[in-house]
Motif scaffolding. Structure first.
Motif, PDB file in Angstrom:
ATOM      1  N   GLU A  94      -9.785 -40.205  31.545  1.00 13.72           N
ATOM      2  CA  GLU A  94      -8.448 -39.792  31.975  1.00 13.72           C
ATOM      3  C   GLU A  94      -8.128 -40.361  33.356  1.00 13.72           C
ATOM      4  N   ASP A 116     -12.661 -36.629  29.678  1.00 10.96           N
ATOM      5  CA  ASP A 116     -11.801 -35.969  30.654  1.00 10.96           C
ATOM      6  C   ASP A 116     -12.775 -35.314  31.631  1.00 10.96           C
ATOM      7  N   ILE A 118     -12.640 -33.611  34.493  1.00  8.83           N
ATOM      8  CA  ILE A 118     -12.352 -32.203  34.792  1.00  8.83           C
ATOM      9  C   ILE A 118     -11.097 -31.816  34.024  1.00  8.83           C
ATOM     10  N   ASP A 119     -11.263 -30.915  33.078  1.00  8.58           N
ATOM     11  CA  ASP A 119     -10.132 -30.364  32.355  1.00  8.58           C
ATOM     12  C   ASP A 119      -9.759 -29.047  33.030  1.00  8.58           C
ATOM     13  N   GLY A 120      -8.451 -28.896  33.284  1.00  6.41           N
ATOM     14  CA  GLY A 120      -7.994 -27.673  33.945  1.00  6.41           C
ATOM     15  C   GLY A 120      -8.020 -27.801  35.461  1.00  6.41           C
ATOM     16  N   ARG A 281      -3.816 -35.194  25.934  1.00  2.00           N
ATOM     17  CA  ARG A 281      -4.117 -36.560  25.565  1.00  2.00           C
ATOM     18  C   ARG A 281      -4.979 -36.586  24.302  1.00  2.00           C
ATOM     19  N   GLU A 285      -8.903 -35.373  24.844  1.00  2.00           N
ATOM     20  CA  GLU A 285      -8.702 -33.925  24.806  1.00  2.00           C
ATOM     21  C   GLU A 285      -8.573 -33.464  23.345  1.00  2.00           C
TER      22      GLU A 285
HETATM   23 MN    MN Z   1      -7.598 -32.112  30.497  1.00  2.00          MN
END
Ligand code: MN
Ligand code: AHG
Ligand code: MN
Length: 348
Positions: A94, A116, A118-120, A281, A285
């Protein structure tokens, strides 16, 4: 083997390789490396203010989102851990506009990794759960003889050979699938190893709980508004049951809940950016989470069809998502189907 024997991730992977014979050694090593990198990310996240890792960098990623320090630090942890091991032909993230080729000084492997880091991200500074999501694809066979391109990554999600996420929450856990069920591991910090704590995770049906960013409600397509309105009417409405709402702002955390106690997660299209199919995405994701959800007996749709059947056209392409227990996703899709062809904006 006694029931108290702890199965570490390494042991689990070696046993999977032996038993089925269908976990290739290079894929096993790749998962070990990714899991080790997630451990390092977990330690970095935990340090918080003490490690100077909170806050933004002032830069933007390819999606025009402000990069947090941890987005970039975690991206680099995964990159550094993976590029030298000889398991990958290339990787993508990402946080990087273009794919990352394996430097010439290292051997090239058979797999492609998309993640990804770091998600969030919006939850980092407020001390709520964040995670890392990853997807593994097989590189086309001739990649060993030529330069890997973005096109090589654009494979539908059903071709993923592994998918997983780590969640840095009250516990740090890792959820993994190779297409033969979903397994959960908990990080034992003192020992420093991932320990198998959940086998064959299955999403429980019948949970009346939805996760959606309600502040976007007025921008959704009528079909999505109709579905959520009916949930909100509770016992006295057409669904005949009270619903609970949860929204953490980290998909990994919401999905961890769906895997544990059921329910549904939606991130639908909205009218503010009509050309954009959704926020999340596809490749790093929706696809990996979609594979996990399906392997846990659930359903993963973009509102029209199966997410894992979408043929990607770009690394950072976005998609609407409706994920969760098969029964509730089916109910939501029936609402969307009823609205289809009505001339309304795209649903969902
Ligand atoms: Mn994410
Ligand atoms: P990321 O931090 O990788 O950009 O992803 C954030 C995603 C997802 O985790 C979450 O469900 C959603 O964005 C939150 O969006 P809202 O800002 O609408 O809450
Ligand atoms: Mn991210």
């Amino acid at each position: 083997m006694s029931s108290t024997t702890r199965i570490t991730l390494s042991r689990f992977l070696i046993e999977q390789q032996r038993e089925g014979g269908n976990l290739p050694p290079q894929l096993r090593l790749l998962i070990e490396v990714v899991a080790r990198a997630c451990k390092a990310i977990s330690h970095t996240v935990n340090k918080g203010e003490l490690g100077g890792v909170l806050g933004s960098l002032g830069s933007e990623n390819v999606q025009g989102e402000v990069q947090k320090k941890l987005d970039v630090i975690s991206n680099d942890i995964l990159l550094d851990a993976n590029e030298w091991g000889g398991n990958l032909a290339a990787l993508a993230s990402e946080e990087m506009e273009a794919i990352h080729l394996i430097p010439h000084r290292y051997p090239k492997g058979e797999y492609l990794l998309v993640y990804d880091p770091i998600d969030g991200s919006s939850n980092i500074d407020v001390n709520l759960s964040v995670g890392t999501i990853f997807s593994v694809l097989a590189a086309p066979e001739d990649c060993s003889q030529r330069v890997v391109t973005e096109q090589d990554f654009l494979q539908p999600g059903h071709r993923q050979v592994a998918a997983g996420y780590a969640i840095y929450g009250p516990q740090t856990s890792l959820v993994l699938t190779f297409g033969r069920g979903v397994f959960g591991f908990t990080l034992d910090r003192e020992v420093g190893s991932w320990v198998l704590t959940r086998r064959n995770i299955m999403i429980p049906p019948g949970n009346r709980e939805f996760a959606v960013n309600m502040s976007n409600q007025r921008h959704w397509a009528p079909a999505v508004q109709h579905y959520i309105d009916d949930c909100m009417q509770g016992r006295d409405g057409p669904r005949g049951a009270d619903f609970n709402m949860r929204w953490t702002g980290s998909m990994v955390a919401d999905i961890e809940r769906v895997l544990t106690r059921g329910g549904i997660f939606l991130y639908p299209w909205d009218a503010r950016e009509p050309e954009r199919p959704g926020k999340l995405r596809l490749m790093y994701e929706a696809n990996p989470i979609g594979m996990i959800i399906e392997q846990a007996g659930g359903a993963a749709s973009d509102g029209r069809g199966r997410i894992l059947d979408i043929v990607p056209t770009g690394l950072h392409q976005r998609v609407s998502v409706v994920l969760g227990s098969a029964d509730e996703v089916e109910t939501a899709l029936a609402y969307f189907a009823d609205h289809a062809g009505s001339g309304e904006p795209a649903a969902p």
